[in-house]
Design an enzyme around this catalytic site. Structure first.
Site, PDB file in Angstrom:
ATOM      1  N   HIS A  34       0.905  -1.273   0.005  1.00 40.88           N
ATOM      2  CA  HIS A  34       0.048  -0.087   0.110  1.00 40.88           C
ATOM      3  C   HIS A  34       0.875   1.251  -0.106  1.00 40.88           C
ATOM      4  CE1 HIS A  34       1.203   0.603   4.094  1.00 40.88           C
ATOM      5  NE2 HIS A  34       0.883  -0.594   4.393  1.00 40.88           N
ATOM      6  N   ASP A 298       4.386  -4.772   3.536  1.00 40.57           N
ATOM      7  CA  ASP A 298       5.739  -4.980   3.548  1.00 40.57           C
ATOM      8  C   ASP A 298       6.223  -6.625   4.072  1.00 40.57           C
ATOM      9  OD1 ASP A 298       5.061  -4.483   6.358  1.00 40.57           O
ATOM     10  OD2 ASP A 298       6.617  -3.152   6.418  1.00 40.57           O
TER      11      ASP A 298
END
Length: 396
Positions: A34, A298
């Site tokens: 994102h 991540d």
């Protein structure tokens, strides 16, 4: 004419027989993080008595700038696909899959990408039906519940903790926070991040985690980085105490170590990433849809890269290990001789993020060619598709 022919032949030879001018892009599968969000951790006032910058939204929410910048990335990727003659006009709905985790920051990033990359094409974002739960596809937890596996993972994480050296980073962070005047010192007696040990936390159904100094330091540096990306005045980024790239690199080691101890695990990465990788390999096997974007976190990029055993690579012009808005791009090419894989990491630089720069062919994001241990690449970055697909056996 002769000179042009010689250049052409050199390209063919350098590519180990692959004529890159005749390659056709057939399929793209992207795994992305994102875009810019608010800090993940609330209650940062405990760690410093200095005034923290205010955010308009709760923790972990995509900011308006993050929304806008995801559009910039989408526009750049759309223009790249145009140069490859990937779609003619609007694609058929079955040719595109944009699937996001249920967090608002992933959903909103995916929507921004869809609306920009496929403008006026009515491409919708798909997601897990229960928006109140973390999508199991993206949830970075252990699926092997045996005690032997849990013990093996705990031992690896503890070993990584023991080898971790963040002494200088902790010292610098304590200075920036003026931690000796903070409530964490006055009330909890943690006045120096170097004097206490971080602890591994492993619970069934939860992400592997770390408590103690590493958790605290990671939360604080995350807030600094998001403020920097957001473009706040430097006086509002760590109270103006970060003045050099060397300081950023030092503090970013905290983010990197936190990621590596929790998710870059040789003993567990395949287990953590298995739902996502099975999903991706189903797409690779079927050849459909033609374009896929999976929007996660991540931790997803880290565990997938580790599980597939990508070789180490340098992240240029960035201090985050898995930069905001970055995409791992799996590309399937073909020519009359065969099929090939190329994998690139496309991500914005810290400067591009902070300055909110549009991404164009004249101001491109970083594009790093990646190589799998199990699929050696040519000098131009291609490996045999058949070799790549053998990795599917690891996740059946």
């Amino acid at each position: 004419m002769a000179a042009g022919f010689i250049v052409f032949m050199c390209i063919v030879v350098a590519s180990k027989g692959i004529d890159i001018n005749s390659l056709k892009l057939e399929q793209v599968v992207m795994l992305g993080r994102h875009n810019i969000r608010t800090p993940l951790t609330e209650g940062l006032e405990l760690y410093s008595s200095k005034p923290w910058p205010k955010w308009n939204d709760a923790a972990g929410i995509l900011t308006p700038k993050g929304l806008r910048f995801e559009g910039y990335i989408a526009e750049y990727i759309s223009q790249w696909l145009d140069t490859e003659d990937f779609f003619e006009g609007c694609p058929q709905k079955d040719d595109v899959l944009i699937y996001a985790n249920t967090k608002s920051r992933t959903l909103e990033s995916a929507k921004a990408f869809a609306e920009t990359a496929f403008n006026n094409c009515n491409i919708s974002v798909q997601h897990y039906e229960n928006l109140g739960a973390f999508d199991p596809l993206f949830l970075p937890i252990f699926h092997n519940k045996t005690e032997a596996f849990k013990k093996q993972v705990a031992e690896e994480m503890k070993k990584r903790l023991s080898e971790m050296n963040l002494t200088h980073a902790y010292t610098e962070l304590g200075r920036i926070l003026n931690i000796k005047d903070a409530d964490i010192c006055k009330k909890l007696f943690m006045c120096d991040l170097n004097t206490q040990q971080s602890e591994i936390v492993l619970e069934d159904g939860e992400e592997p985690n770390v408590n103690g100094p590493l958790y605290i330091a990671n939360a604080v540096v995350d807030a600094f980085i998001m403020s920097y990306y957001e473009g706040r005045p430097m006086s509002d980024v760590a109270w103006g105490q970060i003045e050099t790239d060397q300081q950023w690199d030092l503090l970013a080691k905290i983010i990197t170590e936190n990621q590596n101890i929790r998710f870059k695990l040789q003993s567990a990465a395949k287990d953590i990433a298995s739902p996502l990788l099975k999903y991706m390999f189903n797409i690779f096997n079927s050849g459909k849809p033609k374009f896929t974007l999976l929007v996660g976190h991540d931790s997803n990029l880290n565990s997938v890269l580790t599980a597939l055993e990508f070789k180490p690579f340098e992240r240029k012009l960035q201090f985050e290990p898995y930069p905001i808005g970055g995409k791992i791009v799996f590309q399937k090419f073909s020519d009359r001789k065969g099929q090939y894989l190329k994998v690139e990491y496309i991500y914005p630089t810290t400067k591009q993020l902070r300055d909110g720069e549009k991404l164009t062919s004249n101001n491109p994001p970083q594009r790093i060619t990646l190589e799998l241990n199990g699929c050696p690449i040519s000098p131009t970055g291609y490996c045999q598709w058949s070799e790549f697909m053998k990795l599917n056996e690891l996740f059946d």
